[in-house]
Design a protein around this motif. Structure first.
Motif, PDB file in Angstrom:
ATOM      1  N   ASP A 214       1.444   7.708   9.569  1.00  0.00           N
ATOM      2  CA  ASP A 214       2.731   7.788  10.252  1.00  0.00           C
ATOM      3  C   ASP A 214       3.000   9.252  10.579  1.00  0.00           C
ATOM      4  OD1 ASP A 214       5.243   6.807  11.212  1.00  0.00           O
ATOM      5  OD2 ASP A 214       6.173   7.668   9.422  1.00  0.00           O
ATOM      6  N   LYS A 215       3.350   9.526  11.812  1.00  0.00           N
ATOM      7  CA  LYS A 215       3.563  10.909  12.285  1.00  0.00           C
ATOM      8  C   LYS A 215       2.384  11.798  11.904  1.00  0.00           C
ATOM      9  CE  LYS A 215       8.590  10.556  12.131  1.00  0.00           C
ATOM     10  NZ  LYS A 215       8.780   9.319  11.354  1.00  0.00           N
ATOM     11  N   GLY A 216       1.197  11.240  12.001  1.00  0.00           N
ATOM     12  CA  GLY A 216      -0.017  12.005  11.749  1.00  0.00           C
ATOM     13  C   GLY A 216      -0.352  12.194  10.278  1.00  0.00           C
ATOM     14  N   ARG A 217       0.497  11.678   9.391  1.00  0.00           N
ATOM     15  CA  ARG A 217       0.248  11.880   7.952  1.00  0.00           C
ATOM     16  C   ARG A 217      -0.204  10.579   7.301  1.00  0.00           C
ATOM     17  NH1 ARG A 217       2.019  16.648   5.877  1.00  0.00           N
ATOM     18  NH2 ARG A 217       1.775  15.832   3.779  1.00  0.00           N
ATOM     19  N   LYS A 218      -0.992  10.745   6.248  1.00  0.00           N
ATOM     20  CA  LYS A 218      -1.455   9.579   5.493  1.00  0.00           C
ATOM     21  C   LYS A 218      -0.297   9.025   4.664  1.00  0.00           C
ATOM     22  CE  LYS A 218      -5.110   8.745   2.072  1.00  0.00           C
ATOM     23  NZ  LYS A 218      -6.294   9.401   1.499  1.00  0.00           N
ATOM     24  N   LEU A 219      -0.011   7.737   4.877  1.00  0.00           N
ATOM     25  CA  LEU A 219       1.030   7.119   4.061  1.00  0.00           C
ATOM     26  C   LEU A 219       0.414   6.470   2.834  1.00  0.00           C
ATOM     27  CD1 LEU A 219       3.484   5.311   6.498  1.00  0.00           C
ATOM     28  CD2 LEU A 219       3.829   7.410   5.211  1.00  0.00           C
ATOM     29  N   MET A 220      -0.600   5.636   3.071  1.00  0.00           N
ATOM     30  CA  MET A 220      -1.306   5.029   1.951  1.00  0.00           C
ATOM     31  C   MET A 220      -2.641   4.468   2.402  1.00  0.00           C
ATOM     32  SD  MET A 220       0.492   1.414   1.166  1.00  0.00           S
ATOM     33  CE  MET A 220      -0.562   1.309  -0.250  1.00  0.00           C
ATOM     34  N   GLU A 221      -3.476   4.211   1.429  1.00  0.00           N
ATOM     35  CA  GLU A 221      -4.823   3.723   1.715  1.00  0.00           C
ATOM     36  C   GLU A 221      -5.194   2.713   0.634  1.00  0.00           C
ATOM     37  OE1 GLU A 221      -7.955   6.504   0.830  1.00  0.00           O
ATOM     38  OE2 GLU A 221      -9.006   6.014   2.681  1.00  0.00           O
ATOM     39  N   GLY A 222      -5.848   1.649   1.027  1.00  0.00           N
ATOM     40  CA  GLY A 222      -6.293   0.675   0.038  1.00  0.00           C
ATOM     41  C   GLY A 222      -6.741  -0.603   0.715  1.00  0.00           C
ATOM     42  N   SER A 223      -7.132  -1.584  -0.097  1.00  0.00           N
ATOM     43  CA  SER A 223      -7.524  -2.871   0.486  1.00  0.00           C
ATOM     44  C   SER A 223      -6.255  -3.571   0.950  1.00  0.00           C
ATOM     45  CB  SER A 223      -8.244  -3.717  -0.572  1.00  0.00           C
ATOM     46  OG  SER A 223      -7.303  -4.107  -1.565  1.00  0.00           O
ATOM     47  N   PRO A 224      -6.363  -4.517   1.860  1.00  0.00           N
ATOM     48  CA  PRO A 224      -5.166  -5.221   2.307  1.00  0.00           C
ATOM     49  C   PRO A 224      -4.384  -5.803   1.121  1.00  0.00           C
ATOM     50  CG  PRO A 224      -7.006  -5.769   3.734  1.00  0.00           C
ATOM     51  CD  PRO A 224      -7.557  -4.939   2.626  1.00  0.00           C
ATOM     52  N   ARG A 225      -5.101  -6.340   0.139  1.00  0.00           N
ATOM     53  CA  ARG A 225      -4.448  -6.926  -1.040  1.00  0.00           C
ATOM     54  C   ARG A 225      -3.637  -5.862  -1.790  1.00  0.00           C
ATOM     55  NH1 ARG A 225      -2.718 -11.348  -1.388  1.00  0.00           N
ATOM     56  NH2 ARG A 225      -0.929 -10.281  -2.212  1.00  0.00           N
ATOM     57  N   GLN A 226      -4.288  -4.702  -2.000  1.00  0.00           N
ATOM     58  CA  GLN A 226      -3.613  -3.616  -2.725  1.00  0.00           C
ATOM     59  C   GLN A 226      -2.338  -3.184  -1.993  1.00  0.00           C
ATOM     60  OE1 GLN A 226      -6.978  -0.948  -2.766  1.00  0.00           O
ATOM     61  NE2 GLN A 226      -7.225  -1.127  -4.989  1.00  0.00           N
ATOM     62  N   ILE A 227      -2.442  -3.105  -0.683  1.00  0.00           N
ATOM     63  CA  ILE A 227      -1.279  -2.658   0.096  1.00  0.00           C
ATOM     64  C   ILE A 227      -0.145  -3.675  -0.008  1.00  0.00           C
ATOM     65  CG2 ILE A 227      -0.474  -2.216   2.457  1.00  0.00           C
ATOM     66  CD1 ILE A 227      -3.185  -0.901   2.995  1.00  0.00           C
ATOM     67  N   LEU A 228      -0.496  -4.944   0.104  1.00  0.00           N
ATOM     68  CA  LEU A 228       0.539  -5.990  -0.004  1.00  0.00           C
ATOM     69  C   LEU A 228       1.196  -5.947  -1.379  1.00  0.00           C
ATOM     70  CD1 LEU A 228      -1.285  -9.022   1.715  1.00  0.00           C
ATOM     71  CD2 LEU A 228       0.427  -7.496   2.695  1.00  0.00           C
ATOM     72  N   ASP A 229       0.371  -5.780  -2.393  1.00  0.00           N
ATOM     73  CA  ASP A 229       0.910  -5.754  -3.763  1.00  0.00           C
ATOM     74  C   ASP A 229       1.834  -4.562  -3.971  1.00  0.00           C
ATOM     75  OD1 ASP A 229      -0.460  -8.022  -4.305  1.00  0.00           O
ATOM     76  OD2 ASP A 229      -2.095  -7.080  -5.425  1.00  0.00           O
ATOM     77  N   HIS A 242       8.164  -2.559   7.931  1.00  0.00           N
ATOM     78  CA  HIS A 242       8.886  -1.774   6.914  1.00  0.00           C
ATOM     79  C   HIS A 242       8.610  -0.267   7.097  1.00  0.00           C
ATOM     80  CE1 HIS A 242      10.358  -0.619   2.917  1.00  0.00           C
ATOM     81  NE2 HIS A 242       9.224   0.034   2.744  1.00  0.00           N
ATOM     82  N   VAL A 243       7.315   0.060   7.276  1.00  0.00           N
ATOM     83  CA  VAL A 243       6.932   1.472   7.413  1.00  0.00           C
ATOM     84  C   VAL A 243       7.415   2.032   8.747  1.00  0.00           C
ATOM     85  CG1 VAL A 243       4.964   3.038   7.682  1.00  0.00           C
ATOM     86  CG2 VAL A 243       4.941   1.306   5.875  1.00  0.00           C
ATOM     87  N   ALA A 244       7.213   1.243   9.818  1.00  0.00           N
ATOM     88  CA  ALA A 244       7.571   1.715  11.166  1.00  0.00           C
ATOM     89  C   ALA A 244       9.071   1.986  11.275  1.00  0.00           C
ATOM     90  CB  ALA A 244       7.133   0.701  12.211  1.00  0.00           C
ATOM     91  N   ARG A 245       9.866   1.240  10.492  1.00  0.00           N
ATOM     92  CA  ARG A 245      11.325   1.431  10.567  1.00  0.00           C
ATOM     93  C   ARG A 245      11.828   2.438   9.537  1.00  0.00           C
ATOM     94  NH1 ARG A 245      12.903  -4.894  11.869  1.00  0.00           N
ATOM     95  NH2 ARG A 245      11.836  -4.907  13.883  1.00  0.00           N
ATOM     96  N   GLY A 246      10.869   3.220   9.053  1.00  0.00           N
ATOM     97  CA  GLY A 246      11.264   4.327   8.181  1.00  0.00           C
ATOM     98  C   GLY A 246      11.414   3.949   6.728  1.00  0.00           C
ATOM     99  N   GLY A 247      10.879   2.801   6.358  1.00  0.00           N
ATOM    100  CA  GLY A 247      10.946   2.378   4.962  1.00  0.00           C
ATOM    101  C   GLY A 247      10.164   3.321   4.066  1.00  0.00           C
ATOM    102  N   GLU A 248      10.436   3.239   2.808  1.00  0.00           N
ATOM    103  CA  GLU A 248       9.804   4.157   1.865  1.00  0.00           C
ATOM    104  C   GLU A 248       8.294   3.978   1.864  1.00  0.00           C
ATOM    105  OE1 GLU A 248       9.857   5.123  -2.920  1.00  0.00           O
ATOM    106  OE2 GLU A 248      10.770   3.317  -2.125  1.00  0.00           O
ATOM    107  N   ALA A 249       7.594   5.079   1.933  1.00  0.00           N
ATOM    108  CA  ALA A 249       6.133   5.043   1.860  1.00  0.00           C
ATOM    109  C   ALA A 249       5.709   5.188   0.409  1.00  0.00           C
ATOM    110  CB  ALA A 249       5.565   6.189   2.680  1.00  0.00           C
ATOM    111  N   LEU A 250       4.880   4.266  -0.028  1.00  0.00           N
ATOM    112  CA  LEU A 250       4.412   4.324  -1.415  1.00  0.00           C
ATOM    113  C   LEU A 250       3.050   4.989  -1.456  1.00  0.00           C
ATOM    114  CD1 LEU A 250       5.367   0.674  -2.377  1.00  0.00           C
ATOM    115  CD2 LEU A 250       6.714   2.730  -2.728  1.00  0.00           C
ATOM    116  N   ALA A 251       2.901   5.931  -2.320  1.00  0.00           N
ATOM    117  CA  ALA A 251       1.636   6.671  -2.397  1.00  0.00           C
ATOM    118  C   ALA A 251       0.536   5.795  -2.970  1.00  0.00           C
ATOM    119  CB  ALA A 251       1.815   7.898  -3.251  1.00  0.00           C
TER     120      ALA A 251
END
Lengths: 251, 263
Positions: A214-229, A242-251
């Motif tokens: 988002d805005k050129g920065r890494k928000l998070m990385e993982g398997s689809p399952r990990q991201i959903l969890d 959620h992310v596109a509307r400015g929701g909290e990015a989880l590391a």
């Protein structure tokens, strides 16, 4: 030959940044793509996906940071890298006035394909466009064009395939068929795939791992399952919104 | 330099021209119109040629050789423009094709375009006006070689300008060369030009070629000085044009311009 050992990632990016005037398109991005995995790059429009892929393909010179593809770096390793990777985008056309055969024949020559005729015939049959070989690309449906672009991208049996929204113009049936062909080719050849798409279900189904930017920065990385969890959501689409509307990015 | 890739790109243009009648006709339209119109004008003016015995040869020779320069330049510039128009540049730049191979293929295409058009104009000049450019002997080929080189330099320079300024600059591919025509001494000697323009003319390879052509047609000996000057200038301009193209490409990569080609 290249500097690829079994431990070398297909792509290694460290502290990658790109500034266009006052705009920071990519901001200190670091990630690795393992060999043989399907890696998704997700983000809203303008998040920096295209700029990132362009830097991996030497179309854009980074402002800062390092890019290694197959253990090699640009500009010295350009020819060795680009002869072992390929790229397809729904938004990048092949010459419309040339026939399917002519286009594939030309690119087979550019990639130094040993037996172009056999290679082209195998690919067009696989993508079900054999009947259109003598048609000009400009006369094909958008779905057929996309499949021609994908056939071009597989001509050199690439070690890494960069796909920018490969099924964006396809109907659900053809999109699914295309995904199956891509998956079978990837499994057979052990190719690494970097894919961007706005089709979240497709990304969930295809990708081993996903990088959200988002805005050129890494928000998070993982398997689809990990991201959903991590986000506690049922689908990637919900996470994306959620992310596109400015929701909290989880590391 | 990978010749397989150069051949591959030349094949791309061969397919393009083979399948496009308008592109083939465009090759011939202006050269044929030019040589017909100016050829007949020359025949009309021939009645006054007492003062200038080689008038017809000067004029038709100049016309044919000018077209060699023009076709060579357009051949290189349009090869780049064809990729811009078809939005195919990205596919080429993500392939292992080197910029030098792209330029080499463009030069190859330019030679084919020159050959195709020149055969026709030579034939018309001979059939309609009884003028054979071969009266220049081996020098005809030496003159053509120099003009092809100059056309390449200009073509590469113009391709760089289009890369730098975008598709809006594409008209330069057909127009820029006419900026130098008045000082290129195509139809009149350099001495006709005002004193302040003569040094400019001497810095243009084509001016030396056309001066040399008139010297040969007059039977005034081998134009060694002019040819040496023409080829030396060509070497300088070719290196400068290549340096400009490479520098512009590096700048385009820094500024992300390659991603916006065709917009």
């Amino acid at each position: 030959m290249d500097a690829l050992t079994p431990a070398t990632p297909a792509v290694r990016v460290r502290g990658l940044s790109k500034r266009f005037g006052a705009t920071l398109a990519v901001d200190d991005l670091s990630f690795e793509i393992r060999r043989g995995e399907i890696y998704g790059l997700l983000g809203a429009n303008g998040a920096g996906k295209t700029t990132t892929i362009s830097m991996l393909l030497d179309l854009v010179t980074p402002t800062a940071g390092e890019v290694e593809v197959l253990g090699l770096r640009y500009p010295k390793g350009r020819e060795a890298i680009l002869s072992r990777v390929n790229f397809s985008s729904t938004y990048v056309s092949l010459p419309l006035r040339l026939t399917v055969w002519e286009n594939l024949r030309v690119f087979a020559a550019l990639y130094g394909v040993k037996d172009p005729k056999a290679c082209i015939h195998e690919l067009v049959e696989r993508f079900e466009i054999g009947h259109a070989m003598k048609k000009k690309v400009g006369d094909l449906s958008s779905g057929q064009k996309t499949r021609v672009y994908l056939a071009k991208a597989l001509l050199n049996d690439p070690a890494i395939l960069f796909l920018d929204e490969p099924t964006a113009s396809l109907d659900p049936d053809m999109a699914d068929k295309t995904r199956q062909v891509l998956l079978s080719v990837q499994r057979e050849r052990g190719a690494t795939v970097l894919i961007t798409s706005h089709n979240m279900a497709e990304m969930e189904a295809l990708c081993d791992r996903i990088l959200f930017i988002d805005k050129g920065r890494k928000l998070m990385e993982g398997s689809p399952r990990q991201i959903l969890d991590r986000y506690g959501r049922a689908t990637l689409e919900e996470v994306f919104i959620h992310v596109a509307r400015g929701g909290e990015a989880l590391a | 330099m990978n010749l397989g890739r150069v051949r591959g790109l030349i094949l791309r243009y061969f397919y393009l021209y083979r399948g496009s009648l308008p592109r083939l006709l465009e090759q011939l339209y202006w050269p044929v119109v030019d040589i017909l119109v100016w050829g007949f004008v020359t025949i009309y003016l021939r009645q006054f040629e007492g003062e200038l015995p080689n008038f017809l040869a000067y004029f038709l020779g100049g016309l044919i050789l000018w077209d060699v320069l023009f076709r060579s330049q357009v051949g290189v510039s349009v090869a780049y423009l064809e990729e811009v128009w078809s939005r195919n540049l990205l596919n080429l730049f993500v392939s292992p094709l080197r910029p030098a191979e792209f330029i080499a293929a463009s030069m190859g295409i330019a030679i084919m375009r020159v050959a195709f058009t020149t055969v026709v104009t030579l034939l018309i000049a001979y059939l309609f006006y009884g003028f054979s450019a071969f009266v220049m002997g081996v020098w005809l080929w030496v003159f053509m070689g120099s003009l092809v080189l100059m056309g390449w330099s200009m073509g590469i320079f113009i391709a760089g300008l289009v890369m730098r300024f975008g598709q809006g600059a594409e008209s330069l591919a057909w127009g820029l060369i006419f900026l130098i025509q008045p000082v290129a001494a195509v139809f009149y000697p350099v001495s006709v030009l005002p004193g302040f323009l003569q040094p400019v003319s001497h810095a243009i390879p084509a001016a030396h070629v056309f001066e040399g052509m008139r010297q040969v047609l007059d039977g005034a000996g081998v134009p060694t000085t002019h040819l040496m000057a023409a080829y030396a200038l060509n070497a300088v301009y070719l290196v400068a044009a290549l340096a400009f193209f490479y520098r512009t490409l590096a700048e385009a990569k820094r500024e992300g311009r390659l991603l916006r080609v065709g917009e």
